[in-house]
Design an enzyme around this catalytic site. Structure first.
Site, PDB file in Angstrom:
ATOM      1  N   ARG A  58      19.522 -11.054 -18.736  1.00  0.00           N
ATOM      2  CA  ARG A  58      20.789 -10.689 -19.238  1.00  0.00           C
ATOM      3  C   ARG A  58      20.811  -9.294 -19.734  1.00  0.00           C
ATOM      4  NH1 ARG A  58      19.844 -16.220 -20.159  1.00  0.00           N
ATOM      5  NH2 ARG A  58      19.190 -15.483 -22.178  1.00  0.00           N
ATOM      6  N   GLU A  95       6.571 -19.575 -28.896  1.00  0.00           N
ATOM      7  CA  GLU A  95       6.161 -20.783 -29.548  1.00  0.00           C
ATOM      8  C   GLU A  95       4.940 -21.588 -29.235  1.00  0.00           C
ATOM      9  OE1 GLU A  95       8.705 -24.313 -31.541  1.00  0.00           O
ATOM     10  OE2 GLU A  95       9.619 -23.266 -30.274  1.00  0.00           O
TER      11      GLU A  95
END
Length: 175
Positions: A58, A95
């Site tokens: 994006r 993560e």
């Protein structure tokens, strides 16, 4: 209407408890997209920027028109294996695991002033990797800019903690 009001929130996506900020509604709105690009170009028009480094995917949507308006080069920061020429890579932690980004090895010359662009700053892992890869190439980072900041997740603080300036058009704090 504000830029923030044109960004859709989807509850419990991609997992329960997550409030996903969907920027596609901003991009599909001609006024919202134009307003975002105009605000960013206004901020950077008087700075001496040589290149915009846009982060996949994006960030490309923002980086291309911004580079065009500012009359500067556009560099693509991509996931591994997407660029055809010799690349430089940078690993970063997620993560649960790790990932990598790449840039063409000839995309930045030493001393060039670079603006890093992406749609959203959350944990800051990808943006920090982009900073490191630009620094490896001896580029000088002017600023890291994003449409959305999620301050509760800590990405902005992470970038500022390594000496980077951060600019965003809106934030979603604890919402």
């Amino acid at each position: 209407m504000s830029i923030k009001s044109k960004i859709r929130t989807i509850k419990n996506y991609p997992i329960d408890g997550v409030m996903f900020r969907d920027i596609t509604t901003l991009f599909e709105d001609p006024e919202g997209l134009r307003d975002s690009i105009n605000k960013l170009s206004e901020r950077y028009k008087d700075l001496k920027i040589d290149k915009i480094a846009a982060i996949e995917a994006r960030g490309f949507i923002l980086g291309a028109p911004l580079a065009y308006i500012l009359n500067v080069g556009l560099i693509l920061i991509r996931k591994p294996g997407k660029l055809p020429a010799k690349t430089i890579s940078q690993d970063y932690d997620l993560e649960y695991g790790s990932d990598q980004i790449e840039i063409h090895s000839d995309a930045i010359r030493a001393g060039e002033k670079v603006l890093i662009v992406d749609d959203l700053i959350a944990t800051g892992g990808t943006a920090e990797a982009a900073v490191k890869i630009v620094e490896k190439m001896e580029g000088q980072i002017v600023e890291c800019c994003f449409i959305i900041d999620l301050p509760d997740i800590g990405g902005r603080a992470r970038l500022e903690g390594i000496g980077q300036k951060v600019f965003t058009l809106c934030e979603f704090e604890g919402e």
